[in-house]
Structure formats: C-alpha cells, structure tokens
Design an enzyme around this catalytic site. Structure first.
Site, PDB file in Angstrom:
ATOM      1  N   ASP A  14     -15.457   3.691   7.257  1.00  0.00           N
ATOM      2  CA  ASP A  14     -14.329   4.593   6.950  1.00  0.00           C
ATOM      3  C   ASP A  14     -14.735   5.601   5.879  1.00  0.00           C
ATOM      4  O   ASP A  14     -14.375   6.779   5.949  1.00  0.00           O
ATOM      5  CB  ASP A  14     -13.104   3.786   6.492  1.00  0.00           C
ATOM      6  CG  ASP A  14     -12.002   4.712   5.996  1.00  0.00           C
ATOM      7  OD1 ASP A  14     -11.483   5.476   6.821  1.00  0.00           O
ATOM      8  OD2 ASP A  14     -11.708   4.709   4.785  1.00  0.00           O
TER       9      ASP A  14
ATOM     10  N   SER B 253      -7.788   4.556   9.297  1.00  0.00           N
ATOM     11  CA  SER B 253      -8.492   4.575   8.019  1.00  0.00           C
ATOM     12  C   SER B 253      -7.811   3.640   7.010  1.00  0.00           C
ATOM     13  O   SER B 253      -8.454   2.778   6.402  1.00  0.00           O
ATOM     14  CB  SER B 253      -8.508   6.019   7.499  1.00  0.00           C
ATOM     15  OG  SER B 253      -8.835   6.082   6.152  1.00  0.00           O
TER      16      SER B 253
ATOM     17  N   HIS C  53       0.840  -1.196   0.000  1.00  0.00           N
ATOM     18  CA  HIS C  53       0.000   0.000   0.000  1.00  0.00           C
ATOM     19  C   HIS C  53       0.873   1.244   0.000  1.00  0.00           C
ATOM     20  O   HIS C  53       1.809   1.354   0.788  1.00  0.00           O
ATOM     21  CB  HIS C  53      -0.901   0.014   1.242  1.00  0.00           C
ATOM     22  CG  HIS C  53      -1.755   1.244   1.310  1.00  0.00           C
ATOM     23  ND1 HIS C  53      -2.905   1.380   0.564  1.00  0.00           N
ATOM     24  CD2 HIS C  53      -1.621   2.396   2.008  1.00  0.00           C
ATOM     25  CE1 HIS C  53      -3.441   2.560   0.812  1.00  0.00           C
ATOM     26  NE2 HIS C  53      -2.680   3.210   1.674  1.00  0.00           N
TER      27      HIS C  53
ATOM     28  N   LYS D 255      -8.996  -0.705   5.701  1.00  0.00           N
ATOM     29  CA  LYS D 255      -9.189  -1.211   4.342  1.00  0.00           C
ATOM     30  C   LYS D 255      -8.175  -2.306   4.013  1.00  0.00           C
ATOM     31  O   LYS D 255      -8.488  -3.291   3.353  1.00  0.00           O
ATOM     32  CB  LYS D 255      -9.091  -0.060   3.345  1.00  0.00           C
ATOM     33  CG  LYS D 255     -10.299   0.879   3.472  1.00  0.00           C
ATOM     34  CD  LYS D 255     -10.126   2.184   2.731  1.00  0.00           C
ATOM     35  CE  LYS D 255      -9.163   3.101   3.403  1.00  0.00           C
ATOM     36  NZ  LYS D 255      -9.257   4.504   3.079  1.00  0.00           N
TER      37      LYS D 255
ATOM     38  N   ARG E 241     -14.349  13.817   7.958  1.00  0.00           N
ATOM     39  CA  ARG E 241     -13.021  14.377   8.267  1.00  0.00           C
ATOM     40  C   ARG E 241     -12.644  15.424   7.225  1.00  0.00           C
ATOM     41  O   ARG E 241     -12.089  16.476   7.535  1.00  0.00           O
ATOM     42  CB  ARG E 241     -11.966  13.255   8.279  1.00  0.00           C
ATOM     43  CG  ARG E 241     -12.062  12.361   9.500  1.00  0.00           C
ATOM     44  CD  ARG E 241     -11.247  11.093   9.322  1.00  0.00           C
ATOM     45  NE  ARG E 241      -9.850  11.338   9.068  1.00  0.00           N
ATOM     46  CZ  ARG E 241      -9.049  10.495   8.408  1.00  0.00           C
ATOM     47  NH1 ARG E 241      -9.513   9.355   7.924  1.00  0.00           N
ATOM     48  NH2 ARG E 241      -7.789  10.777   8.223  1.00  0.00           N
TER      49      ARG E 241
HETATM   50  N1  URA Z   1      -5.689   7.475   2.852  1.00  0.00           N
HETATM   51  C1  URA Z   1      -6.713   6.860   3.486  1.00  0.00           C
HETATM   52  O1  URA Z   1      -7.198   5.833   3.046  1.00  0.00           O
HETATM   53  N2  URA Z   1      -7.180   7.425   4.617  1.00  0.00           N
HETATM   54  C2  URA Z   1      -6.677   8.538   5.155  1.00  0.00           C
HETATM   55  O2  URA Z   1      -7.141   8.974   6.182  1.00  0.00           O
HETATM   56  C3  URA Z   1      -5.627   9.175   4.487  1.00  0.00           C
HETATM   57  C4  URA Z   1      -5.132   8.614   3.326  1.00  0.00           C
END
Ligand code: URA
Length: 436
Positions: free
Chosen positions: A161, A183, A82, A187, A168
């Site tokens: 999220d 966050s 990632h 995922k 946010r």
């Molecule tokens: N990428 C994400 O998936 N979440 C965040 O809060 C910031 C970057």
C-alpha cells in the site's frame, strides 16, 4: 500472464481476477513490473472503478505483503477505530479512556501528521515523557495491565500500500473510492482486533466532500471488513468545519483532556461519546444506548479522567497533564489574532485551508521528513453560522519564530466566508449516518 492484458481488461471496463491483481502487485513490489504499467492500471481504475470483489482482493493482497499484528495476548474485547482524516481530530486521545471506562481494551497503532491533517502520535508526544515507540512486550503488558495502549507504527504494515499510495499521489489517482477503501482496510485488517469502527469524515476538511461519497466509501470498507470476518460499523461524520476549537498538537491535547473531564467543546464531546458508544456496542459488552448513558456518568464521576491518567503514566508521560494541562503542556506564549475584516455571519469555512494554516505555523508536516513544533497551532472562536463583528477575533494563532504567520493569516482569510446574510442551512450535525 501479462501486465499489458490486465491493464487492457480494466481499461475496457472488465473485472480483474484475484490472480491478476496479485500478479501486478507482487510484480510491482519486486520491481519486475515498472511504475508506468501500474500507473496506467491505476488510471484505468480511476475511470472504470473496481467492483467490491476487486477492492477486497486488492486489500487482502496488500495486507499480506507485510506484518500482521496479533492482539491475542491481550485479554478482552479490542475494538479498533479509524478516522479517514480531518482537521482538529483528536478523538483517539479522548476516546481511549472513554471506552476503557466501559470495559473495552484499547490496543492501537496510530500515525503522524501529513499535509492538512494531524496525527495522533505527534499529539501524544506533546505530553512530556510520553513514549510512543514501544517494544512489542511493553505494548502487550500495558494493554493488559492498564487497558489502554497507543503506539506508533514501527511494524512493516502493508508495504504494498505504501508503494502504491506514493504512485497514486504522483498520478492524481488518490481520490478513487475503491482504491481508498482497499488502502485503508489493508492497514486496518493487518491489526487483528475484534472489530473496527470507521469514522468517515465528509466536508471541506475531508477527502470526501459529500455525504453520498462518504456513504459509498463506507459501504466498500464495510464489505471488505465483513468478507474478512471482521465486525465493523461506519459513522459518516461532519468535517465542514474543524472539530472542537483547537488545531495543533499541545492545544489539541489540552482540549482532549478538558473533554474527558466534561469541559470540552460540545461538538467534539458529542462525537467522542458517539464513537465510543458504537465501539462498545460492536464489542457486545453493552448496548449503544446504555453505553452513552454510562459514559456521561463516567465523565461526571471522574472515572474517564482517572483512566486517562493511568494510561499516560503507563506510557511514561507526565500524568499531571490531566489535572493541570496548561502547566504541563508547552503552548507558545507568542500569539497573533486573526480578525474579521467585515461584520456578518460565517457562511462557509474551507476547513482544509485551516489545516494548512496550522501546518504553516509549524504544527504539521508538508513532507514526511519535516520536523514539527508541538507548541504552535490555532484556537478558533467562530464556527459556521456564528455572528461576527468587524475586527472581532476569529482565531488566535500560537506561533514560533519559524512560523510562516503571513501565509497562515492569508489562508485563514481565504478559509472564512463572512457575509451579511444568515446562512439558510448550517451543517452542524455531528453524525450524518451510521452504516453497518
Ligand atoms: N488514507 C489511506 O490510508 N489511504 C488512502 O488512500 C486515503 C486515505
């Protein structure tokens, strides 16, 4: 339990329990707790932060709000990767065939571009015929038969999220490290890989501007992964300038193809080899040092390029893109050069502005619903520390009739700081740190 008490506890610097976080998040998803209370809680977190325990709990609660992607039908070690997001970041496209040449399986879900950062799925769709919306059965079949599959995210992964991120975004609370870590990991953990290599980008084109912030974010994400029994490593990498020489979808595919054939830009090649070697090491297949050596051999022997062809063909794409990228890819023939207004050395690059310039040319999206043009983007000739003569071309813009060329040129002008002095320090390291 009352939302009011949970907010007050965080406001006063307390630690929210798992039950309290669950009460807020589930209530918010069901519409029983209003935006303004969750927004207040987020702002309290922004100033008071969360302990690792709270970040871990928030990540798990958000991941449990959606689908879990089981990869157990795919044989072999599956290591996910990632990137926290940058400009010119086409690593997945080059890394997938690289790690596959070492014997790892790549079964990955990727995203689309938003704002100044690009998205792997858009880039892959620049290859004519390449299918990214795969059925579950096709996804497993390609992974098992070819060893590489990369698809768009159609499953309902971590919906909590998604809802929290939008709030946010609207309440200026995105930048809090503990929230970013929860966050991202909500995922990543929803896809049941055997391990994850996190590429945490720092610099003017990244969320994290300093190495210290990058390290702190990496530490929280690693602790969430480990508590969840997932193997993980984090690389803190350089985003003080665009990665490689291209930004924009077809242009970035061209660069990824050149890289697997051994003719890509040095910085991008090095980053791909580093991440791939750490992925192989995490899988326990081969050591980091051996992986690096083997990858260089595999690139030279054409093994990685062959893997890339097999993968592209399996997902319906025109595999001739590997031998003849410039013939197969649609790259705009209309170009405009961005030239230096004065002589000197490149002292600073505001990389986010370069990402925005590419977006205004049409390569990226300002809003999720926007359509993009895969043929436009930028080729960059001057990077940090380079000497530049007045009127020399710094970048070539590949444009379409819908490109906002004037604004893109203006952004590039703002992005490049060219001064007579040779910069005393240029941040040209590819990797700043590796954390486990
Ligand atoms: N990428 C994400 O998936 N979440 C965040 O809060 C910031 C970057």
């Amino acid at each position: 339990m009352r939302a009011y008490d949970i907010i007050k506890k965080k406001r006063d610097g307390g630690v929210n329990s798992r039950e309290e976080i669950q009460f807020l998040i589930e209530g918010y998803l069901k519409g029983e707790i209003p935006d303004y209370q969750v927004a207040a809680w987020l702002m309290a977190i922004f100033f008071r932060h969360m302990e690792e325990e709270e970040s871990y709990n928030l990540a798990e609660i958000m991941l449990e709000s959606g689908d879990i992607i089981d990869l157990s039908q795919i044989e072999g070690e599956k290591i996910d990767k990632h990137s926290t997001g940058g400009v010119g970041d086409k690593t997945t496209i080059a890394i997938a065939p690289m790690v596959s040449s070492l014997g790892l399986k790549v079964a990955k879900l990727s995203g689309r571009s938003l704002g100044h950062t690009g998205g792997t799925i858009d880039k892959l769709e620049a290859i004519p015929g390449f299918k990214t919306d795969l059925q579950v059965d096709e996804f497993y079949k390609i992974a098992n038969e070819v060893g590489i599959v990369v698809a768009g995210q159609t499953a309902n992964i971590a919906p909590a999220d998604k809802k929290l991120y939008a709030l946010r975004d609207a309440t200026a609370t995105v930048e809090e490290l503990s929230l970013i870590a929860s966050s991202i990991m909500s995922k990543k953990l929803a896809v049941l890989s055997d391990g994850i290599v996190l590429d945490v980008k720092v610099g003017s084109g990244a969320f994290m501007k300093s190495i210290e912030d990058g390290r702190n974010l990496a530490k929280i994400m690693l602790s969430i992964a480990k508590r969840h029994n997932r193997k993980a490593k984090a690389l803190i990498t350089n985003m003080h300038q665009p990665l490689g020489e291209t930004v924009g979808n077809s242009l970035e595919v061209l660069e990824a193809v050149n890289t697997v054939k051994g003719t890509g830009p040095k910085d991008f090649t090095e980053l791909c080899i580093e991440i791939s070697s750490h992925m192989a090491d995490l899988a326990g297949i081969i050591s980091y040092q051996e992986a690096k050596k083997k990858l260089i051999e595999n690139i030279e022997a054409g093994v990685v390029a062959k893997k890339m062809k097999e993968w592209i063909k399996a997902q319906g794409g025109n595999e001739k893109v590997v031998d003849n990228p410039e013939k197969v890819l649609s790259i705009s023939k209309n170009t405009v050069d961005f030239k230096a207004k004065n002589s000197g050395h490149v002292n600073y690059i505001d990389t986010e502005k370069i990402g925005m310039a590419s977006m205004y040319l049409g390569a990226g999206r300002e809003k999720k619903e926007d359509s993009i043009d895969l043929s436009v983007g930028l080729k960059i000739f001057k990077k940090l520390g380079d000497k530049v003569e007045k009127d020399e071309t710094i970048a070539t813009l590949f444009i379409s009739q819908n490109s906002n060329v004037e604004y893109a040129l203006d952004l590039l002008d703002q992005a490049y700081l060219i001064q007579e002095v040779i910069p005393s320090y240029v941040s040209n390291d590819i990797i700043f740190d590796v954390l486990e």
